[in-house]
Design an enzyme around this catalytic site. Structure first.
Site, PDB file in Angstrom:
ATOM      1  N   TYR A  32      12.794  48.839 -15.629  1.00  0.00           N
ATOM      2  CA  TYR A  32      14.044  48.501 -14.914  1.00  0.00           C
ATOM      3  C   TYR A  32      15.227  48.758 -15.846  1.00  0.00           C
ATOM      4  O   TYR A  32      15.692  47.855 -16.537  1.00  0.00           O
ATOM      5  CB  TYR A  32      14.045  47.030 -14.494  1.00  0.00           C
ATOM      6  CG  TYR A  32      12.822  46.621 -13.699  1.00  0.00           C
ATOM      7  CD1 TYR A  32      12.579  47.142 -12.431  1.00  0.00           C
ATOM      8  CD2 TYR A  32      11.917  45.691 -14.209  1.00  0.00           C
ATOM      9  CE1 TYR A  32      11.459  46.770 -11.694  1.00  0.00           C
ATOM     10  CE2 TYR A  32      10.802  45.306 -13.480  1.00  0.00           C
ATOM     11  CZ  TYR A  32      10.576  45.860 -12.238  1.00  0.00           C
ATOM     12  OH  TYR A  32       9.473  45.479 -11.515  1.00  0.00           O
ATOM     13  N   TRP A  38      19.963  39.153  -9.608  1.00  0.00           N
ATOM     14  CA  TRP A  38      19.523  37.787  -9.927  1.00  0.00           C
ATOM     15  C   TRP A  38      18.912  37.715 -11.317  1.00  0.00           C
ATOM     16  O   TRP A  38      18.969  36.675 -11.967  1.00  0.00           O
ATOM     17  CB  TRP A  38      18.666  37.161  -8.828  1.00  0.00           C
ATOM     18  CG  TRP A  38      17.224  37.548  -8.685  1.00  0.00           C
ATOM     19  CD1 TRP A  38      16.632  38.698  -9.067  1.00  0.00           C
ATOM     20  CD2 TRP A  38      16.198  36.734  -8.078  1.00  0.00           C
ATOM     21  NE1 TRP A  38      15.310  38.687  -8.718  1.00  0.00           N
ATOM     22  CE2 TRP A  38      14.998  37.488  -8.116  1.00  0.00           C
ATOM     23  CE3 TRP A  38      16.159  35.470  -7.508  1.00  0.00           C
ATOM     24  CZ2 TRP A  38      13.796  37.007  -7.605  1.00  0.00           C
ATOM     25  CZ3 TRP A  38      14.966  34.994  -6.998  1.00  0.00           C
ATOM     26  CH2 TRP A  38      13.805  35.754  -7.051  1.00  0.00           C
ATOM     27  N   ASP A  39      18.384  38.837 -11.825  1.00  0.00           N
ATOM     28  CA  ASP A  39      17.904  38.832 -13.208  1.00  0.00           C
ATOM     29  C   ASP A  39      19.035  38.417 -14.144  1.00  0.00           C
ATOM     30  O   ASP A  39      18.847  37.607 -15.057  1.00  0.00           O
ATOM     31  CB  ASP A  39      17.413  40.231 -13.634  1.00  0.00           C
ATOM     32  CG  ASP A  39      16.240  40.714 -12.810  1.00  0.00           C
ATOM     33  OD1 ASP A  39      16.414  40.872 -11.589  1.00  0.00           O
ATOM     34  OD2 ASP A  39      15.154  40.934 -13.374  1.00  0.00           O
ATOM     35  N   TYR A  85      14.346  55.734 -12.489  1.00  0.00           N
ATOM     36  CA  TYR A  85      14.077  54.678 -11.501  1.00  0.00           C
ATOM     37  C   TYR A  85      14.268  55.257 -10.114  1.00  0.00           C
ATOM     38  O   TYR A  85      15.015  56.218  -9.918  1.00  0.00           O
ATOM     39  CB  TYR A  85      15.047  53.491 -11.735  1.00  0.00           C
ATOM     40  CG  TYR A  85      14.792  52.342 -10.788  1.00  0.00           C
ATOM     41  CD1 TYR A  85      13.727  51.472 -10.992  1.00  0.00           C
ATOM     42  CD2 TYR A  85      15.609  52.143  -9.675  1.00  0.00           C
ATOM     43  CE1 TYR A  85      13.474  50.438 -10.113  1.00  0.00           C
ATOM     44  CE2 TYR A  85      15.361  51.103  -8.790  1.00  0.00           C
ATOM     45  CZ  TYR A  85      14.292  50.256  -9.016  1.00  0.00           C
ATOM     46  OH  TYR A  85      14.042  49.232  -8.143  1.00  0.00           O
ATOM     47  N   GLY A 171      14.105  39.527  -3.527  1.00  0.00           N
ATOM     48  CA  GLY A 171      13.667  39.426  -4.921  1.00  0.00           C
ATOM     49  C   GLY A 171      12.152  39.329  -5.019  1.00  0.00           C
ATOM     50  O   GLY A 171      11.580  39.558  -6.069  1.00  0.00           O
ATOM     51  N   ASP A 173       9.649  41.161  -3.568  1.00  0.00           N
ATOM     52  CA  ASP A 173       9.562  42.403  -2.797  1.00  0.00           C
ATOM     53  C   ASP A 173       8.396  42.552  -1.830  1.00  0.00           C
ATOM     54  O   ASP A 173       8.580  42.826  -0.665  1.00  0.00           O
ATOM     55  CB  ASP A 173       9.515  43.585  -3.767  1.00  0.00           C
ATOM     56  CG  ASP A 173      10.690  43.585  -4.733  1.00  0.00           C
ATOM     57  OD1 ASP A 173      11.515  42.658  -4.665  1.00  0.00           O
ATOM     58  OD2 ASP A 173      10.762  44.515  -5.551  1.00  0.00           O
ATOM     59  N   ARG A 209       1.291  46.865  -8.542  1.00  0.00           N
ATOM     60  CA  ARG A 209       2.624  47.175  -7.995  1.00  0.00           C
ATOM     61  C   ARG A 209       2.533  47.271  -6.467  1.00  0.00           C
ATOM     62  O   ARG A 209       1.434  47.315  -5.907  1.00  0.00           O
ATOM     63  CB  ARG A 209       3.120  48.527  -8.551  1.00  0.00           C
ATOM     64  CG  ARG A 209       3.494  48.554 -10.013  1.00  0.00           C
ATOM     65  CD  ARG A 209       4.835  47.950 -10.314  1.00  0.00           C
ATOM     66  NE  ARG A 209       5.931  48.487  -9.514  1.00  0.00           N
ATOM     67  CZ  ARG A 209       7.174  47.990  -9.527  1.00  0.00           C
ATOM     68  NH1 ARG A 209       7.471  46.956 -10.301  1.00  0.00           N
ATOM     69  NH2 ARG A 209       8.125  48.504  -8.761  1.00  0.00           N
ATOM     70  N   TYR A 366       1.655  41.859  -8.095  1.00  0.00           N
ATOM     71  CA  TYR A 366       3.095  41.627  -7.927  1.00  0.00           C
ATOM     72  C   TYR A 366       3.432  40.298  -7.230  1.00  0.00           C
ATOM     73  O   TYR A 366       3.088  39.244  -7.732  1.00  0.00           O
ATOM     74  CB  TYR A 366       3.633  42.827  -7.132  1.00  0.00           C
ATOM     75  CG  TYR A 366       5.017  43.301  -7.535  1.00  0.00           C
ATOM     76  CD1 TYR A 366       5.453  43.266  -8.831  1.00  0.00           C
ATOM     77  CD2 TYR A 366       5.870  43.815  -6.573  1.00  0.00           C
ATOM     78  CE1 TYR A 366       6.721  43.739  -9.168  1.00  0.00           C
ATOM     79  CE2 TYR A 366       7.126  44.302  -6.894  1.00  0.00           C
ATOM     80  CZ  TYR A 366       7.544  44.256  -8.200  1.00  0.00           C
ATOM     81  OH  TYR A 366       8.793  44.721  -8.526  1.00  0.00           O
ATOM     82  N   TRP A 367       4.031  40.336  -6.043  1.00  0.00           N
ATOM     83  CA  TRP A 367       4.449  39.090  -5.392  1.00  0.00           C
ATOM     84  C   TRP A 367       3.406  38.603  -4.384  1.00  0.00           C
ATOM     85  O   TRP A 367       3.720  37.900  -3.435  1.00  0.00           O
ATOM     86  CB  TRP A 367       5.813  39.284  -4.721  1.00  0.00           C
ATOM     87  CG  TRP A 367       6.911  39.484  -5.722  1.00  0.00           C
ATOM     88  CD1 TRP A 367       7.422  40.654  -6.157  1.00  0.00           C
ATOM     89  CD2 TRP A 367       7.635  38.466  -6.446  1.00  0.00           C
ATOM     90  NE1 TRP A 367       8.413  40.458  -7.098  1.00  0.00           N
ATOM     91  CE2 TRP A 367       8.565  39.117  -7.290  1.00  0.00           C
ATOM     92  CE3 TRP A 367       7.583  37.065  -6.466  1.00  0.00           C
ATOM     93  CZ2 TRP A 367       9.443  38.431  -8.127  1.00  0.00           C
ATOM     94  CZ3 TRP A 367       8.454  36.380  -7.302  1.00  0.00           C
ATOM     95  CH2 TRP A 367       9.362  37.059  -8.116  1.00  0.00           C
ATOM     96  N   GLU A 410       6.204  40.275 -17.231  1.00  0.00           N
ATOM     97  CA  GLU A 410       6.969  40.138 -15.990  1.00  0.00           C
ATOM     98  C   GLU A 410       6.329  39.081 -15.089  1.00  0.00           C
ATOM     99  O   GLU A 410       6.995  38.222 -14.543  1.00  0.00           O
ATOM    100  CB  GLU A 410       6.983  41.519 -15.310  1.00  0.00           C
ATOM    101  CG  GLU A 410       7.919  41.649 -14.144  1.00  0.00           C
ATOM    102  CD  GLU A 410       7.871  43.071 -13.565  1.00  0.00           C
ATOM    103  OE1 GLU A 410       7.208  43.959 -14.146  1.00  0.00           O
ATOM    104  OE2 GLU A 410       8.490  43.288 -12.519  1.00  0.00           O
TER     105      GLU A 410
END
Ligand code: 2M8
Length: 725
Positions: A32, A38-39, A85, A171, A173, A209, A366-367, A410
């Site tokens: 990134y 927000w980071d 990116y 956020g 994702d 990912r 990931y999320w 992360e």
């Protein structure tokens, strides 16, 4: 501060240093390479503990790219870093929108608005808060414009809930919550713009990912936005993804509270953010609550229904204070279930981002299942807000140990802690710094209040010298007293949270009744207690209650430390003798061994109280005796018949709580001070280790102790003397 924390703090600061670009901080070294919305907020919070200039610059850089309609972009691109990116400015084409800033390269969506929270923190943590006022004055109107934009453009029903229109805006994702609305988007590969993912070019395992299918939908939505020139009205008419997310709205609601306080500091009228906060809190409570599941869900504005998928985002209304007490209790139960890794369950880290019992739960992707430090960090604040301090402490334990054991990644595997995604991740470092500071907050010296009390308190305080005596047969006194303590427990002690409702207890008939019975102790003969179990229960319960009695009667506000020599000075007259809290603990329950802080045994050779000494010492009492402070064991009532089992349960709970951290990678165990102060009660260092081993539930931690017992090092955690109220 324990040395280990100091070492890791230095590493965390180095990460922020190397990710600093000169005007802001990238989230990660290569994955990134730009500034993320927000980071930057989380990064500013962490950095504000040791620097004020950079966090201010971080936030100002972000706001320089604010759109003229108030939107704060998700990404501000660094022109020198383009090409690594996707998607970058050539794809976003935000120049099609009249509101996009000229001279700045940004994406065309926003992110959870944590900025006001960060700004307030910068002010609070500054060594010279007054010097931060000009920054507050500059940034406040920009923050207000951001929130006004969200309520104006993203809340079509004017109900206090704003929508997101892209998973990247959340956020989180590829959260399973978005599967439901995204599934409805049929992708026609022919008409989808051609694109190349760049996120898989940084050595990150593709299985952790988002999938290509997900990326197709992300791209589909961006393409939709740019085709209507980012016109919100037209987006709303055609966008298949419009979702009111509990995470985004909770952060907005909590950020409004910060805005109110910032307004008050700089003398601006706080009415607007105040009414936004209220309206959003009420709407979250009403519209996003799923009564049957006891959880907050996202609401799909296109389908007009709740998306019944439970993720960690569903707990975050706690962070906003947007939860009714009954809802908070249901959330707490859910959090303590196998779904989100129950406290002391011992086989996973809290809190996984998705319900572990669901088929789609994925511990590494990931999320969709791993642990993210920022989410759990917000949750710990929410839990504290609702008084779930023990659980908040336990989550902090997880958060502190993850970077120490597995690196500043992360995100982390929720079952074994393995780090995924980018290394040297900025918000992991920043929030680690914030957590360590919070952990050690209460080490600060106490001020004037303590001195005032000291002046008032010159001698012993005999708490049971009231005139009114109980109207009962003295033989019944012990039983009645225990019964009365149990009633206090039932009504005023929260054994889950380990808290006492001192305010409620103070004027209650139950407490008055207890105090009259305590007066009766003056005519009581402890020799009438028969059997070890009866004695253990009586003295343990009496110790815990003399502390509560003294906290109330001496008007302790923040900590028993306000009263010099609290445990030596507060006393009950029992029969012809006086017993301080220390006498009960060190004289009776610890077999009259010399306390670690005193040169002599408490009962001298000719002291008649020696007749009451209880030997051998059961070290488990240390997890039942409650010294009115947060680092003690949670308060409870101990029953004569079940006391051995109950002491076992108390020990198990303590050993598996945040008071014992096993760090295999460091070859260390971090322990509550209790294990240092009372080491001899456990049979020395070896005994402490055996004890911990016996009660620890996590198999991996047990194995580690078994295999390394000879070389293990102990360090001790700071003892938190703040009142357990
Ligand atoms: C992740 O999201 C970006 C898109 O915004 C990506 O996957 O490329 C998310 O974890 C998000 O929450 C985070 O802000 C961003 C940068 O750390 O990465």
């Amino acid at each position: 501060m324990s040395r280990i924390f100091a070492d890791y703090m230095a590493r965390a600061r180095n990460i922020l240093e190397s990710n600093w670009t000169g005007s802001s901080t990238k989230p990660a070294p290569s994955l990134y390479p730009h500034q993320w919305n927000w980071d930057s907020g989380f990064i500013a919070i962490g950095r504000s503990h040791y620097d004020t200039a950079r966090p201010i610059q971080e936030i100002e850089t972000l706001f320089e790219a604010q759109w003229s309609n108030g939107m704060l972009p998700q990404i501000v691109f660094n022109p020198k870093e383009l090409g690594h990116y996707f998607p970058e400015p050539d794809f976003w084409q935000t120049e099609r929108c009249p509101y996009a800033p000229s001279g700045k390269l940004t994406s065309g969506i926003t992110m959870p608005p944590v900025q006001a929270i960060a700004v307030e923190k910068i002010y609070q943590n500054a060594s010279r808060p007054r010097a931060v006022r000009p920054f507050l004055e500059r940034i406040y109107p920009r923050l207000l414009e951001l929130h006004a934009y969200l309520y104006r453009e993203r809340d079509p029903h004017q109900e206090g809930l704003v929508y997101i229109r892209h998973p990247w805006e959340s956020g989180i994702d590829n959260s399973p919550t978005w599967d439901v609305p995204l599934k409805k988007i049929a992708i026609d590969k022919e008409s989808l713009p051609k694109y190349t993912r760049r996120d898989l070019e940084h050595g990150v395992d593709p299985t952790v990912r988002p999938s290509d299918d997900e990326y197709d939908r992300y791209v589909f939505l961006v393409d939709l936005f740019r085709r209507v020139d980012y016109d919100e009205f037209r987006i709303r008419e055609s966008c298949p993804f419009l979702v009111q997310d509990p995470l985004f709205n909770s952060i907005l609601c909590r950020a409004n509270e910060s805005l109110v306080r910032i307004a008050e500091i700089i003398g601006e009228p706080p009415e607007a953010p105040h009414s936004w906060a209220k309206k959003t809190a009420e709407a979250i409570q009403r519209k996003l609550w799923h009564e049957e599941h006891g959880m907050f869900d996202a609401h799909d504005l296109v389908a007009e229904k709740l998306i019944e998928v439970h993720t960690a985002a569903g707990f975050l209304p706690l962070y906003a204070g947007a939860v009714k007490p009954k809802q908070a209790d249901r959330l707490y139960d859910r959090l303590n279930s196998a779904s989100f890794c129950a406290l002391h369950q011992g086989n996973c880290f809290t809190i996984p981002n998705y319900d572990t019992q669901m088929e789609g739960f994925d511990r590494s992707n990931y999320w969709r299942g791993p642990i993210w430090i920022n989410i759990t960090w917000m949750l710990t604040h929410g839990l504290r807000r609702y008084g779930y301090t023990v659980k908040a402490d336990s989550l902090q334990k997880d958060l502190l140990q993850l970077p120490i054991r597995f690196g500043f990644h992360e995100y982390f595997d929720s079952l074994d802690g393995t780090g995924y995604g980018s290394e040297d991740f900025s918000w992991t470092a920043a929030l680690f710094i914030d957590l360590v500071h919070e952990f050690y907050e209460s080490e600060k010296p106490r001020g004037t209040f303590a001195r005032r009390i000291k002046a008032l308190l010159t001698g012993d305080t005999i708490l049971n010298d009231g005139r009114e005596m109980p109207d009962i047969n003295p033989d019944r006194l012990a039983a009645e007293l225990m019964y009365s303590i149990r009633r206090l427990r039932d009504k005023f002690y929260d054994t889950h949270r380990g808290m006492v409702d001192y305010e409620g207890l103070k004027d209650s008939p139950e407490f008055q009744g207890y105090r009259i019975l305590a007066n009766g102790l003056r005519e009581f003969r402890p020799s009438c207690l028969m059997g070890r179990k009866a004695k253990l229960a009586f003295w343990t319960n009496l110790y815990n209650t003399i502390v509560v009695d003294a906290v109330v009667m001496l008007g302790v506000k923040e900590s028993v430390k306000e009263v010099p020599e609290f445990f030596r000075k507060v006393k009950y007259a029992i029969g012809p003798h006086l017993f301080s809290a220390d006498d009960i603990e060190h004289g009776i329950l610890r077999g009259n061994v010399r306390p670690w802080f005193y040169p002599f045994r408490l009962f001298g050779p000719r002291d008649p109280r020696r007749a009451m000494i209880l030997t051998p010492v059961d070290p488990r009492i240390h997890f039942a005796l409650v010294c009115g402070s947060r680092s003690c064991a949670p308060i409870d009532y101990y029953d004569e018949e079940r006391i051995y089992d109950e002491l076992g349960a108390a020990a198990k709970s303590f050993v598996n709580s945040s008071e014992v951290l096993v760090l295999p990678e460091e070859g260390k165990v971090l322990l509550s001070e209790i294990f240092r102060w009372y080491e001899r009660d456990f049979g020395g260092k070896g005994g402490v280790l055996d004890f911990i081993f016996d009660y620890l539930v996590d198999e991996k931690e047990r194995r580690f102790i078994r295999e390394n017992s000879a070389n293990l090092r102990f360090e001790y955690l700071h003892y938190d003397w703040n009142l357990n109220r």
